[in-house]
Design a protein around this motif. Structure first.
Motif, PDB file in Angstrom:
ATOM      1  N   ASN A 272      32.843  16.751 -52.234  1.00  0.00           N
ATOM      2  CA  ASN A 272      34.012  16.952 -53.089  1.00  0.00           C
ATOM      3  C   ASN A 272      33.644  17.682 -54.374  1.00  0.00           C
ATOM      4  O   ASN A 272      34.309  18.617 -54.795  1.00  0.00           O
TER       5      ASN A 272
ATOM      6  N   PRO B   7      38.437  18.586 -49.914  1.00  0.00           N
ATOM      7  CA  PRO B   7      37.912  17.301 -50.383  1.00  0.00           C
ATOM      8  C   PRO B   7      38.705  16.149 -49.757  1.00  0.00           C
ATOM      9  O   PRO B   7      39.876  16.298 -49.448  1.00  0.00           O
ATOM     10  N   ARG B   8      38.044  15.020 -49.527  1.00  0.00           N
ATOM     11  CA  ARG B   8      38.736  13.839 -49.009  1.00  0.00           C
ATOM     12  C   ARG B   8      38.291  12.635 -49.815  1.00  0.00           C
ATOM     13  O   ARG B   8      37.307  12.683 -50.528  1.00  0.00           O
ATOM     14  N   PHE B   9      39.016  11.558 -49.614  1.00  0.00           N
ATOM     15  CA  PHE B   9      38.662  10.342 -50.314  1.00  0.00           C
ATOM     16  C   PHE B   9      37.323   9.830 -49.799  1.00  0.00           C
ATOM     17  O   PHE B   9      37.139   9.689 -48.604  1.00  0.00           O
TER      18      PHE B   9
ATOM     19  N   GLY C 279      43.118   5.912 -50.498  1.00  0.00           N
ATOM     20  CA  GLY C 279      42.429   7.002 -51.184  1.00  0.00           C
ATOM     21  C   GLY C 279      43.282   7.730 -52.192  1.00  0.00           C
ATOM     22  O   GLY C 279      42.785   8.515 -52.991  1.00  0.00           O
TER      23      GLY C 279
ATOM     24  N   GLY D  35      41.541  12.252 -53.741  1.00  0.00           N
ATOM     25  CA  GLY D  35      42.346  12.841 -52.692  1.00  0.00           C
ATOM     26  C   GLY D  35      41.845  14.235 -52.386  1.00  0.00           C
ATOM     27  O   GLY D  35      40.645  14.480 -52.329  1.00  0.00           O
ATOM     28  N   ALA D  36      42.759  15.156 -52.213  1.00  0.00           N
ATOM     29  CA  ALA D  36      42.357  16.516 -51.863  1.00  0.00           C
ATOM     30  C   ALA D  36      42.199  17.386 -53.100  1.00  0.00           C
ATOM     31  O   ALA D  36      42.153  18.600 -53.018  1.00  0.00           O
ATOM     32  N   SER D  37      42.137  16.777 -54.265  1.00  0.00           N
ATOM     33  CA  SER D  37      42.042  17.571 -55.480  1.00  0.00           C
ATOM     34  C   SER D  37      40.654  17.435 -56.083  1.00  0.00           C
ATOM     35  O   SER D  37      40.071  16.360 -56.105  1.00  0.00           O
TER      36      SER D  37
END
Ligand SMILES: [Cu+2]
Lengths: 255, 541
Positions: A156, A223-225, B56, B482-484
């Motif tokens: 990430n 990116p993912r958690f 998430g 998350g996706a950020s």
């Protein structure tokens, strides 16, 4: 502002070209000019009983050079997006030097990581020469790391592109720091995968290709958690598939 | 299949006497009674756009002195009833495929949202037919720009604020966490308008358009080309920026505690039933831009294929309770008539396809039009045959030093110009001709971070007003989760106009530009907005 489409393409092609060149050197290894690190087992043979002997046959410096070449070949394509980003946000006459500083910082981190990895590899080879135990252990470590939240966190952070100062020495410092930081997250996510082919008793070239594929693919993912995910990225394969389709379509349209 | 007609929500004065609204409300009662695990529930559909529910994605407890955004977590939203069963989320397979798809700050903004509306419209119609309602029901649109009854349609239609439906049941169109009452329409600060309809180019790219009103005050109608990663928002198109983002912020609004309303934040916006009427209007504007404005959508395979062109997920909408997916590409939905829907064709249109409702005349601002620009610069010649250049080179011209922290009211930033680069700009103006069109100049606010999405920034360069922008999406872009990746938003402004003025008044020999940024709504105590860098770029033509 991101560079124009044609500039972006030129940047990509230059980087891919450099990487391909490094791959050719790695795979062909003309006249064994490079004491490539992964060759040491066959070089030293079963008689390799001592660390000194092993080192004598595989000078550390040439192993490190081989490692560096591996890093250039395998990692450079992952730098396309940050390099395009740097190119777009620095003054025109600073573009080349900024990109080089970034790459320097990035590869520098991998070289430092290489010192540790090569040393560990040598030690393992002294203790357990020609054994499959190390590869089994490192294989498991690689897999565990692969699915771990820490690895996801590193991936990430690898997506963060730094805003650079435009003026003065800070412009150069910023871009170097960007390279180092980007390198650190990249080593964090990829050290185990990079180590794996080196420890393989055979088939390291093939393993290197596979590892590159995996690393490129996971780098392209959004990116993912961070969490424990048992997950194999197919993004590179999907990308290559659709890009090829689009290129064929375009070629047909223009002819 | 018939062609369905989407009609004005303000018919019958926007009350529940409007059958489109009444049946919408009745169908919503059905959808809202379903638990979130059901792909045909209202809650599942809202999460397709975005959510703060999955582990998430929820907003964390703030650090000391940091603002708290946990009120946006879905479990804390009053509008969502207990019956939604938020504690039982759908299977991971379903959430991975469908949730958190919304395409913002990309050139896929229009097609993704069109498919989203089509899927929902079909789902709702099926429910309405099941309730013995009209089989030709179509999603109404809310055209806040409509000036028919002296701007009254800028208010939220009254059906959305009634307590009860005629049968006495609770009105699902009423949302506790909706704090705005309507849209402020105009061309000034913190106002929404439809000036974007006068753009003539969807995006940058391989097919240069004819010279004319293109993106000369903004950044293309549909946004910039979106590649492998689209963090940031540099690619936000004019339609998305204003009115889309602006209306989200205005309708969401703030409550007394300075908390944003659902519509104001991407990951809660689609919970509010007004969302789909707002987006129907955005979709209507796009259709009008194509049909009435005669502007084409991109033919570029990268756009037509969608994010899958770069290995990203395809657009997917659930069609039934089992989560059967309709996959689509921008190409499938680039027209409203004969749209490729789930293996068949689908057709709808709007009862009003006027190009613009508020800015009904081409804006007088000289830069909307290349011909006007050249005349103003005293460049003679025929502009009709000029094609926009294929290879536009971009170059950094100047930047602020260090990051900038915005307080309530206004902040001044000095953008220092690099002498050699600025010289290229002034030379391009000095040597300009019809075959040698002078540079365009862009200002960028890069890495804007903060938390209050419903706020607006108004930007001035050398005391000339440039534009107001809505901060819709700010919180998500500023969070590292998350996706950020937490890089904030980037805003792009075309300031060619202002540079032309400097040239015309012989004041172009300068070494800095003054950029003034006004925060339109007062920031609450702990809140702040930061900008990593303010930059100026030239784009050769
Ligand atoms: Cu929206």
């Amino acid at each position: 502002m991101k560079p124009s489409r044609s500039k972006r393409l030129a940047i990509s092609l230059t980087i891919i070209g450099t990487s391909v060149f490094a791959w050719v050197l790695l795979l062909v290894n003309p006249g064994h000019i490079l004491g490539i690190v992964h060759c040491h087992i066959s070089d030293s043979g079963p008689s390799a009983a001592s660390f000194q002997m092993l080192l004598a046959m595989n000078p550390f410096s040439s192993q490190l050079a081989g490692w560096g070449l591996m890093v250039v070949a395998m990692m450079l394509p992952k730098l396309i997006l940050p390099i395009q980003d740097i190119y777009g946000q620095v003054f025109k006459h600073q573009r080349l030097i900024s990109v080089l500083l970034f790459v320097l910082g990035y590869i520098g981190v991998w070289i430092v990581a290489g010192v540790f990895i090569i040393t560990a590899t040598l030690v393992i080879n002294v203790i357990l020469p020609k054994s499959y135990i190390p590869i089994a252990v490192i294989g498991i470590i690689t897999l565990v790391w692969q699915f771990s939240p820490i690895k996801q966190r590193c991936l990430n952070r690898g997506h963060v592109h730094k805003r650079l100062s435009a003026f003065g020495w800070k412009a150069y410092a910023d871009v170097l720091v960007f390279g180092v930081v980007h390198g650190l997250w990249c080593v964090g996510s990829g050290w185990a995968l990079m180590w794996f082919p080196m420890i393989l008793p055979a088939g390291h070239n093939f393993a290197m290709v596979i590892v590159t594929f995996i690393m490129m693919s996971e780098h392209l993912e959004h990116p993912r958690f961070p969490g424990w995910h048992i997950y194999f990225s197919s993004k590179l394969a999907r990308t290559i598939f659709t890009r090829t389709q689009i290129i064929i379509k375009r070629t047909l349209q223009f002819n | 299949m018939p062609t369905f007609t989407r009609k004005n929500a303000w018919n019958q004065n926007g009350t529940l006497d409007n059958p489109d609204l009444l049946w919408y409300a009745k169908a919503l009662q059905v959808m809202q009674a379903r638990p979130i695990a059901d792909p045909t529930s209202w809650w599942f559909y809202a999460a397709i756009h975005g959510e703060y529910l999955l582990p998430g994605n929820t907003l964390p407890k703030p650090g000391p002195g940091q603002p708290d955004y946990r009120y946006l977590n879905w479990v804390n939203i009053k509008y969502i009833p207990v019956g939604a069963h938020l504690s039982t989320v759908p299977k991971k397979k379903l959430t991975d495929l469908f949730w958190d798809q919304c395409q913002h700050a990309t050139w896929y903004f229009t097609p993704w949202h069109r498919g989203y509306l089509v899927a929902l419209e079909n789902l709702i119609r099926k429910i309405i037919v099941g309730l013995n309602g009209p089989a030709d029901w179509a999603l109404p649109y809310w055209n806040y720009m409509n000036q028919a009854n002296s701007g009254a349609q800028s208010d939220i239609p009254p059906a959305f604020t009634e307590q009860h439906l005629p049968d006495g049941s609770a009105n699902p169109l009423l949302v506790a966490e909706r704090y705005g009452s309507g849209v402020t329409v105009g061309n000034g600060r913190r106002q929404a308008n439809d000036e974007c309809q006068w753009d003539t180019i969807y995006t940058e790219g391989a097919n240069p358009g004819a010279a004319g009103p293109g993106d000369l005050t903004g950044y293309y109608y549909g946004g910039g080309e979106t590649g492998f990663n689209h963090a940031g928002g540099e690619e936000t198109g004019d339609l998305e920026s204003n009115p889309h983002n602006a209306v989200h912020g205005m309708v969401g609004g703030n409550n007394k505690a300075k908390q944003a309303g659902l519509m104001g934040v991407p990951n809660t916006a689609a919970l509010d039933p007004i969302f789909y009427l707002h987006h129907a209007n955005i979709d209507r504007m796009w259709a009008a831009w194509n049909e009435t404005g005669k502007n084409p959508n991109p033919t570029d395979a990268n756009w037509q294929t969608g994010p899958a062109a770069h290995g990203n997920s395809r657009f997917a909408m659930p069609l039934d309770v089992n989560g059967t997916a309709w996959y689509y590409k921008p190409k499938d939905v680039s027209t409203t008539i004969g749209l490729a829907y789930n293996g068949t064709t689908y057709a709808y249109t709007y009862d009003d396809l006027a190009l613009a409702s508020f800015d009904t005349k081409q804006p007088a601002r000289p830069l909307m039009n290349l011909a006007a620009r050249l005349t103003r610069l005293n460049i003679a010649g025929d502009v009709k045959n000029i094609k926009m250049a294929n290879k536009k080179e971009r170059e950094l011209v100047g930047a602020s030093q260090g990051s900038i922290t915005l307080k309530s009211n206004e902040t001044n930033a000095n953008v220092q110009l690099k002498t050699a680069a600025w010289k290229s700009v002034s030379n391009s103006l000095l040597q300009a001709s019809v075959t040698n069109i002078p540079d365009e100049v862009f200002l960028q606010l890069e890495g804007v971070k903060g938390g209050n999405d419903v706020n607006f920034l108004s930007v001035y360069v050398n005391d000339e007003f440039v534009k107001s922008v809505s901060l819709f999406g700010l919180l998500n872009a500023s969070m590292q989760q998350g996706a950020s990746s937490g890089q904030g938003l980037t805003f792009k402004f075309n300031i060619t106009n202002i540079v032309d003025n400097l040239h015309l008044s012989h004041n172009i020999d300068i070494n800095s530009l003054n950029v003034k940024i006004k925060v339109e709504d007062e920031l609450p105590g702990e809140e702040q907005i930061t900008i990593d860098r303010v930059s100026v770029y030239r784009v050769s033509q």
